[in-house]
Design an enzyme around this catalytic site. Structure first.
Site, short mmCIF file in Angstrom:
data_model
loop_
_atom_site.label_atom_id
_atom_site.label_comp_id
_atom_site.label_asym_id
_atom_site.label_seq_id
_atom_site.Cartn_x
_atom_site.Cartn_y
_atom_site.Cartn_z
N LYS A 123 -45.84 29.66 -10.74
CA LYS A 123 -44.53 29.00 -10.93
C LYS A 123 -44.65 27.51 -11.24
O LYS A 123 -43.81 26.95 -11.94
CB LYS A 123 -43.67 29.16 -9.67
CG LYS A 123 -43.30 30.58 -9.34
CD LYS A 123 -42.40 30.65 -8.13
CE LYS A 123 -43.09 30.24 -6.84
NZ LYS A 123 -44.12 31.17 -6.38
N LYS A 223 -37.97 29.20 -9.46
CA LYS A 223 -37.74 30.44 -10.21
C LYS A 223 -36.52 30.34 -11.11
O LYS A 223 -36.54 30.83 -12.25
CB LYS A 223 -37.63 31.61 -9.24
CG LYS A 223 -38.97 31.96 -8.59
CD LYS A 223 -38.82 32.94 -7.44
CE LYS A 223 -40.18 33.27 -6.83
NZ LYS A 223 -40.06 34.07 -5.60
#
Length: 336
Positions: A123, A223
């Site tokens: 991420k 996210k």
């Protein structure tokens, strides 16, 4: 197809196991997916004929260091492996760093420079410098896939970009962190306070030893940045997200919400150009009211209207499922 795995923790080992378990299926339907190098912080194991993946997992679990792989292990940095080992794809699965994006960012950019496609679950670089990564991949003529960076096994990014191609995605809302959802579920069902529910989540291995990124909403924030940029064409970073975690939620608040037909969930939302992560009231009968460690994402679109995907958002094998899907996409795009 020759693969380098960079990072050999839980997810790296999960990929190795899945590639081993699926080797006959892959060979029959595509071609041999061969892991020619694995790296971790200690060094590397390299074999152009393909490493024994079960042996690699055993070496890592017994000694903690992939460089101890018999005969093929050596002290060599991940960057040097990316530069020097001949391979089609680099799978980058080192731990996420939400402050600088490194070492993953450097690994990914170096892979592009060396004409290697990249699949990542990481991420950090995506939440901090998505546009730069996409431009570099394009510049070097390679494919960059990152389905596993959001939602584990859930096909969120590929669903939106491929299955829903032609739809305008108007908003995205979802529960994208299994740890916080588990904690809120326990608080709601059993009346536990936050600290007790967190302690139980740690004991079960659901929460990290340091769960700050999860409970403060930073993991979810990263996210939704990835989703905003990759699906909705935005150019956001984690600094653009308004974030509030769950540590102040009480069992009393959940009880009162229940009495009124609601529950409380940590929701990540992208709407009207704004990115928000905060505990929100969710109707009991809403598709967003999933329990335990499940994740859910709801797309609001112009043509298909509401589309909901639910699944396991974490776990080595679940994450490996998304990585394998991306590897197969690269094979189909380059080898056929």
């Amino acid at each position: 197809m020759d693969i380098i795995i960079v990072g050999f923790g839980a997810i790296g080992k999960g990929i190795a196991k899945v590639l081993y378990d699926k080797k006959d299926y892959l060979k029959k339907n595509y071609e041999e997916f061969k892991v020619v190098a694995i790296t971790d912080s200690s060094g590397a194991a390299i074999d152009e004929d393909g490493l024994d993946l079960l042996k690699a997992i055993e070496v890592k679990e017994k000694t903690g260091k992939i460089k101890n792989y018999p005969e093929k292990g050596r002290e060599m940095s991940s960057i040097d492996v990316i530069k020097e080992v001949d391979a089609d794809v680099v799978v980058e699965v080192t731990p996420s760093n939400l402050e600088t994006g490194d070492p993953a960012k450097t690994h990914i950019l170096e892979s592009f420079k060396n004409k290697k496609h990249v699949v990542t679950a990481n991420k950090g670089p995506l939440a901090l410098c998505y546009k730069e990564l996409i431009e570099e991949a394009k510049k070097h003529g390679v494919i960059f896939r990152h389905e596993a960076s959001v939602g584990g096994a859930m096909p969120i990014i590929n669903l939106a970009k491929e299955t829903l191609a032609g739809n305008e995605i108007l908003s995205i809302r979802g529960i994208l962190n299994g740890t916080t959802n588990y904690i809120l579920t326990k608080m709601e069902k059993e009346g536990l306070d936050f600290e007790t529910a967190l302690k139980e989540a740690k004991e079960l291995g659901i929460a990290e030893t340091d769960p700050t990124q999860d409970i403060e909403g930073l993991d979810t924030a990263a996210k939704i940045v990835i989703l905003a940029n990759s699906i909705m064409g935005m150019n956001k970073t984690i600094k653009d997200v308004k974030v509030k975690g769950i540590s102040r939620i009480t069992p009393e608040a959940l009880f009162l919400a229940n009495k009124r037909g609601y529950t409380i969930k940590l929701i990540g939302q992208i709407k009207d150009g704004y990115l928000i992560v905060e505990p929100m009231l969710v109707p009991i009968d809403s598709p967003l009211n999933v329990k335990g460690t499940l994740n859910v994402a709801m797309f609001e679109t112009d043509l298909a209207k509401e589309v909901v995907v639910v699944g396991r958002g974490a776990g080595p094998i679940e994450t490996a499922s998304a990585i394998l899907s991306d590897l197969i996409h690269i094979y189909n795009s380059t080898k056929k």
